[in-house]
Scaffold this motif. Structure first.
Motif, PDB file in Angstrom:
ATOM      1  N   CYS A 131       0.843  -1.204   0.000  1.00 43.11           N
ATOM      2  CA  CYS A 131       0.000   0.000   0.000  1.00 43.11           C
ATOM      3  C   CYS A 131       0.877   1.253   0.000  1.00 43.11           C
ATOM      4  CB  CYS A 131      -0.928   0.004   1.217  1.00 43.11           C
ATOM      5  SG  CYS A 131      -2.296  -1.173   1.095  1.00 43.11           S
ATOM      6  N   MET A 140      -6.218  -0.423  -3.957  1.00 38.21           N
ATOM      7  CA  MET A 140      -5.342   0.685  -3.568  1.00 38.21           C
ATOM      8  C   MET A 140      -5.055   1.593  -4.763  1.00 38.21           C
ATOM      9  SD  MET A 140      -3.852   1.756  -0.855  1.00 38.21           S
ATOM     10  CE  MET A 140      -2.660   2.985  -0.416  1.00 38.21           C
ATOM     11  N   SER A 170      -8.088  -1.037   1.381  1.00 37.87           N
ATOM     12  CA  SER A 170      -7.343  -2.058   0.633  1.00 37.87           C
ATOM     13  C   SER A 170      -7.091  -3.301   1.484  1.00 37.87           C
ATOM     14  CB  SER A 170      -6.017  -1.492   0.138  1.00 37.87           C
ATOM     15  OG  SER A 170      -6.255  -0.436  -0.748  1.00 37.87           O
TER      16      SER A 170
END
Length: 186
Positions: free
Chosen positions: A53, A98, A122
């Protein structure tokens, strides 16, 4: 004298520094998951998800590049004990979510909520994909270990909160250290 014109080529794909950054962050995530993750008992961050992420936040990859980052993260998860192969599905889903969330404005003045909100969502996407595939395999007759869904949901939300905190803390210093533009307070 003729006028000189400087042509700037359009970026096509990740740069070498982007690829190295993704590799380093995923490696850091694996090391943290192995050493620090074992210190937690029930609620523990998934450092691999947190690091992909963070990588996606920093490099803003194209859709297919995000899928590849997710596949690499899923492959890395295969090194750790757990249910084999499911992360090869759940991590690309988390990476895609994401990458798509990068297009949604989430600023309050100079403060960006992207690190915390996008990582949270996410992680949920990855976690719920994992549990869905796990239970689908279980009900299809595969020999997989399951636990009650309520426990899984608690773990997924706890992991999402912890991942969000980690990414929020690391985002600004990394963005500034990498010279990726002016970092907003968040």
């Amino acid at each position: 004298m003729e006028k000189r014109v400087v042509l700037k080529e359009k970026k096509s794909g990740l740069s070498i520094s982007d690829v190295i950054l993704v590799g380093v962050l995923l490696a850091v995530g694996a090391v943290l998951k192995f050493f620090v993750g074992s210190m937690f008992t029930v609620m523990k961050p998934n450092f691999i998800i947190a690091m992909y992420c963070l990588a996606i936040l920093l490099i803003r990859p194209k859709f297919i590049e995000a899928v590849i980052i997710g596949i690499l993260a899923g492959a890395l998860c295969q090194v750790f004990p757990g249910t084999p192969y499911i992360n090869l599905i759940s991590e690309p889903v988390g990476a895609i979510v994401m990458a798509l969330l990068m297009y949604v404005p989430m600023e309050i003045g100079r403060f960006s909520l992207k690190p915390v909100i996008c990582t949270f969502i996410s992680t949920l996407a990855s976690g719920f994909t994992f549990i869905s595939v796990l239970y689908a395999a279980f009900y299809a007759g595969a020999s997989v270990a399951t636990i009650p869904i309520g426990v899984f949901i608690t773990i997924i939300f706890g992991t999402a909160v912890l991942n969000s905190i980690i990414v929020q803390i690391l985002y600004i210093p990394l963005k500034l250290a990498l010279g990726r533009g002016e970092a907003k307070a968040g």
